[in-house]
Motif scaffolding. Structure first.
Motif, PDB file in Angstrom:
ATOM      1  N   PRO A 222       0.732  -0.812  -0.073  1.00 61.62           N
ATOM      2  CA  PRO A 222      -0.217   0.115  -0.614  1.00 61.62           C
ATOM      3  C   PRO A 222       0.849   0.913  -0.269  1.00 61.62           C
ATOM      4  N   MET A 223       0.695   1.939  -0.766  1.00 55.89           N
ATOM      5  CA  MET A 223       1.345   3.310  -0.299  1.00 55.89           C
ATOM      6  C   MET A 223       1.935   3.853   0.656  1.00 55.89           C
ATOM      7  N   LYS A 224       1.016   4.046   1.039  1.00 63.97           N
ATOM      8  CA  LYS A 224       1.096   4.692   2.743  1.00 63.97           C
ATOM      9  C   LYS A 224       2.027   4.071   3.774  1.00 63.97           C
ATOM     10  N   TYR A 225       1.758   2.817   3.287  1.00 61.96           N
ATOM     11  CA  TYR A 225       2.932   1.885   4.428  1.00 61.96           C
ATOM     12  C   TYR A 225       4.419   2.793   3.368  1.00 61.96           C
ATOM     13  N   TYR A 226       4.307   1.954   2.404  1.00 60.29           N
ATOM     14  CA  TYR A 226       6.063   2.653   1.274  1.00 60.29           C
ATOM     15  C   TYR A 226       5.832   4.205   1.609  1.00 60.29           C
ATOM     16  N   ARG A 227       5.302   5.035   1.545  1.00 58.19           N
ATOM     17  CA  ARG A 227       6.004   6.267   1.496  1.00 58.19           C
ATOM     18  C   ARG A 227       6.710   6.341   3.184  1.00 58.19           C
ATOM     19  N   ASN A 228       6.254   5.203   4.317  1.00 58.91           N
ATOM     20  CA  ASN A 228       6.327   5.522   5.422  1.00 58.91           C
ATOM     21  C   ASN A 228       8.288   4.957   5.463  1.00 58.91           C
ATOM     22  N   MET A 229       8.147   3.859   4.583  1.00 62.25           N
ATOM     23  CA  MET A 229       8.923   2.947   4.705  1.00 62.25           C
ATOM     24  C   MET A 229      10.472   4.118   3.824  1.00 62.25           C
ATOM     25  N   VAL A 230       9.598   4.826   3.111  1.00 59.08           N
ATOM     26  CA  VAL A 230      10.490   5.938   2.625  1.00 59.08           C
ATOM     27  C   VAL A 230      11.312   6.771   3.344  1.00 59.08           C
ATOM     28  N   PHE A 231      10.625   7.285   4.171  1.00 61.47           N
ATOM     29  CA  PHE A 231      10.577   8.145   4.992  1.00 61.47           C
ATOM     30  C   PHE A 231      11.350   7.567   6.177  1.00 61.47           C
ATOM     31  N   GLU A 232      11.641   6.887   6.794  1.00 54.28           N
ATOM     32  CA  GLU A 232      12.348   6.726   7.617  1.00 54.28           C
ATOM     33  C   GLU A 232      13.759   6.275   7.459  1.00 54.28           C
ATOM     34  N   THR A 233      13.571   5.751   5.536  1.00 56.66           N
ATOM     35  CA  THR A 233      15.001   4.890   5.073  1.00 56.66           C
ATOM     36  C   THR A 233      15.966   6.104   5.353  1.00 56.66           C
ATOM     37  N   LEU A 234      14.954   7.556   4.740  1.00 56.05           N
ATOM     38  CA  LEU A 234      15.995   8.465   4.794  1.00 56.05           C
ATOM     39  C   LEU A 234      16.459   9.236   5.595  1.00 56.05           C
ATOM     40  N   LYS A 235      15.883   8.458   6.860  1.00 55.25           N
ATOM     41  CA  LYS A 235      16.483   8.848   8.457  1.00 55.25           C
ATOM     42  C   LYS A 235      17.289   8.404   8.540  1.00 55.25           C
ATOM     43  N   ASN A 236      17.803   7.216   8.055  1.00 54.23           N
ATOM     44  CA  ASN A 236      18.941   6.349   8.070  1.00 54.23           C
ATOM     45  C   ASN A 236      20.238   6.305   7.612  1.00 54.23           C
ATOM     46  N   ASP A 237      19.628   6.314   6.250  1.00 54.20           N
ATOM     47  CA  ASP A 237      20.941   5.985   4.806  1.00 54.20           C
ATOM     48  C   ASP A 237      20.353   7.419   4.189  1.00 54.20           C
ATOM     49  N   GLU A 238      21.892   7.705   3.277  1.00 51.87           N
ATOM     50  CA  GLU A 238      22.249   8.574   2.435  1.00 51.87           C
ATOM     51  C   GLU A 238      20.710   8.535   1.447  1.00 51.87           C
ATOM     52  N   PHE A 239      20.865   7.509   0.836  1.00 55.48           N
ATOM     53  CA  PHE A 239      20.005   7.738  -0.388  1.00 55.48           C
ATOM     54  C   PHE A 239      18.766   6.463  -0.394  1.00 55.48           C
ATOM     55  N   VAL A 240      17.860   6.371  -1.389  1.00 57.87           N
ATOM     56  CA  VAL A 240      16.753   5.438  -1.580  1.00 57.87           C
ATOM     57  C   VAL A 240      16.898   5.110  -3.216  1.00 57.87           C
ATOM     58  N   LEU A 241      16.986   3.679  -3.699  1.00 57.01           N
ATOM     59  CA  LEU A 241      17.397   3.572  -4.453  1.00 57.01           C
ATOM     60  C   LEU A 241      16.305   3.096  -5.043  1.00 57.01           C
ATOM     61  N   ILE A 242      15.353   3.434  -6.034  1.00 61.99           N
ATOM     62  CA  ILE A 242      14.113   3.065  -6.059  1.00 61.99           C
ATOM     63  C   ILE A 242      13.856   2.099  -7.268  1.00 61.99           C
ATOM     64  N   TYR A 243      13.748   0.947  -8.195  1.00 61.77           N
ATOM     65  CA  TYR A 243      14.078   0.547  -9.615  1.00 61.77           C
ATOM     66  C   TYR A 243      12.303  -0.143  -9.815  1.00 61.77           C
ATOM     67  N   LEU A 244      11.969   0.217 -11.405  1.00 62.67           N
ATOM     68  CA  LEU A 244      10.723  -0.482 -11.574  1.00 62.67           C
ATOM     69  C   LEU A 244      10.811  -0.997 -12.619  1.00 62.67           C
ATOM     70  N   ASN A 245       9.762  -2.193 -13.509  1.00 60.08           N
ATOM     71  CA  ASN A 245      10.457  -2.690 -14.696  1.00 60.08           C
ATOM     72  C   ASN A 245       8.919  -1.963 -15.876  1.00 60.08           C
ATOM     73  N   SER A 246       9.620  -1.800 -16.532  1.00 65.25           N
ATOM     74  CA  SER A 246       8.708  -0.869 -17.710  1.00 65.25           C
ATOM     75  C   SER A 246       7.339  -1.404 -17.998  1.00 65.25           C
ATOM     76  N   TRP A 247       7.412  -3.435 -17.673  1.00 70.06           N
ATOM     77  CA  TRP A 247       6.784  -4.150 -18.402  1.00 70.06           C
ATOM     78  C   TRP A 247       5.208  -4.500 -17.338  1.00 70.06           C
ATOM     79  N   GLN A 248       5.600  -3.813 -16.122  1.00 69.73           N
ATOM     80  CA  GLN A 248       4.583  -3.414 -15.301  1.00 69.73           C
ATOM     81  C   GLN A 248       3.603  -2.161 -15.147  1.00 69.73           C
ATOM     82  N   PHE A 249       3.864  -2.031 -16.549  1.00 69.02           N
ATOM     83  CA  PHE A 249       3.029  -0.308 -16.509  1.00 69.02           C
ATOM     84  C   PHE A 249       1.836  -1.715 -17.600  1.00 69.02           C
ATOM     85  N   THR A 250       2.010  -2.189 -17.783  1.00 70.80           N
ATOM     86  CA  THR A 250       1.342  -3.090 -18.691  1.00 70.80           C
ATOM     87  C   THR A 250       0.321  -3.539 -18.538  1.00 70.80           C
TER      88      THR A 250
END
Length: 250
Positions: free
Chosen positions: A175-203
């Motif tokens: 769920p996006m709410k959980y994902y956003r919280n995960m990003v927010f909390e990770t950036l408190k601890n790490d310098e970056f968050v690397l997110i990757y998606l695949n073009s086929w997921q938009f099919t």
């Protein structure tokens, strides 16, 4: 820093009921999906890095030109290409774009760091297989960029709290709410968050009837577009910094 990246790859799944989708149709699906991603990035005024599967590079010249002209980074995604194929494709597309290809991403078939350095790559962004059980297989990993054989090795990001990786599957099912919280909390601890998606997921799987697992059909197509738009809107709302991979590393 949020490093947003996309793998441009053709969907490999077969179709149900004996229906055939040609290689040309698969390529067109990848192109249309990528254009949908570009529209969302343009709307949110965010730059990203696109890792293009090497066998598709010369077939998508016009698309790559559009991606580059909009200020995004072009990098390579090696699925099963040889060193010679990578080197030749790199030379040709650099001449075409008049820009250097600095990054490469690998998963199963991995060319040696020494060979990639000789091809004048600057960084490597390796990824792992992402499946329904994958997030529970590895709970610890290094999340810092290291230097090896003259290359910057960029690891996948992982949440220090939930221990979930930021791979394509996790983005699709959480769920996006959980994902956003995960990003927010990770950036408190790490310098970056690397997110990757695949073009086929938009099919639109309902349209093409590809035989993919139920959990890969969830939030795909237009729902995936809306989910990406939601994330980027939130990133802008929170005034989080974003960057192309090559800019952040160098």
């Amino acid at each position: 820093m949020v490093l947003l990246t996309f793998n441009i790859v053709n969907i490999e799944a077969k179709c149900k009921n004996g229906i055939e989708v040609s290689d040309e149709e698969r390529l067109k699906i990848s192109e249309n999906n990528t254009k949908a991603i570009l529209r969302i990035l343009d709307k949110q005024d965010i730059k990203a890095s696109f890792f293009v599967e090497i066998s598709l590079v010369e077939k998508l010249r016009n698309l790559l030109k559009a991606i580059s002209s909009q200020g995004h980074e072009i990098a390579f995604y090696n699925q099963n290409s040889s060193s010679e194929e990578i080197e030749n494709t790199k030379r040709i597309i650099q001449d075409f774009l008049e820009k250097q290809i600095k990054g490469i991403r690998q998963k199963d078939n991995k060319i040696s760091y020494e060979s990639l350095k000789l091809m004048e790559f600057s960084y490597i962004s390796n990824i792992d297989n992402a499946g329904i059980l994958f997030p529970f297989k590895r709970l610890k990993r290094d999340t810092e960029i290291i230097e090896q054989d003259g290359l910057s090795i960029v690891p996948e990001s992982i949440s220090p709290y939930s221990q979930l990786p930021y791979n394509d599957f996790v983005f699709q099912v959480l769920p996006m709410k959980y994902y956003r919280n995960m990003v927010f909390e990770t950036l408190k601890n790490d310098e970056f968050v690397l997110i990757y998606l695949n073009s086929w997921q938009f099919t639109d799987f309902a349209r093409y009837h590809f035989d993919v697992p139920f959990y890969r059909r969830l939030n795909s197509g237009k729902k995936m577009e809306d989910k990406l738009d939601d994330l980027l809107s939130w990133i802008n709302e929170k005034e989080m910094a974003t960057s192309r991979m090559k800019d952040y590393i160098f």
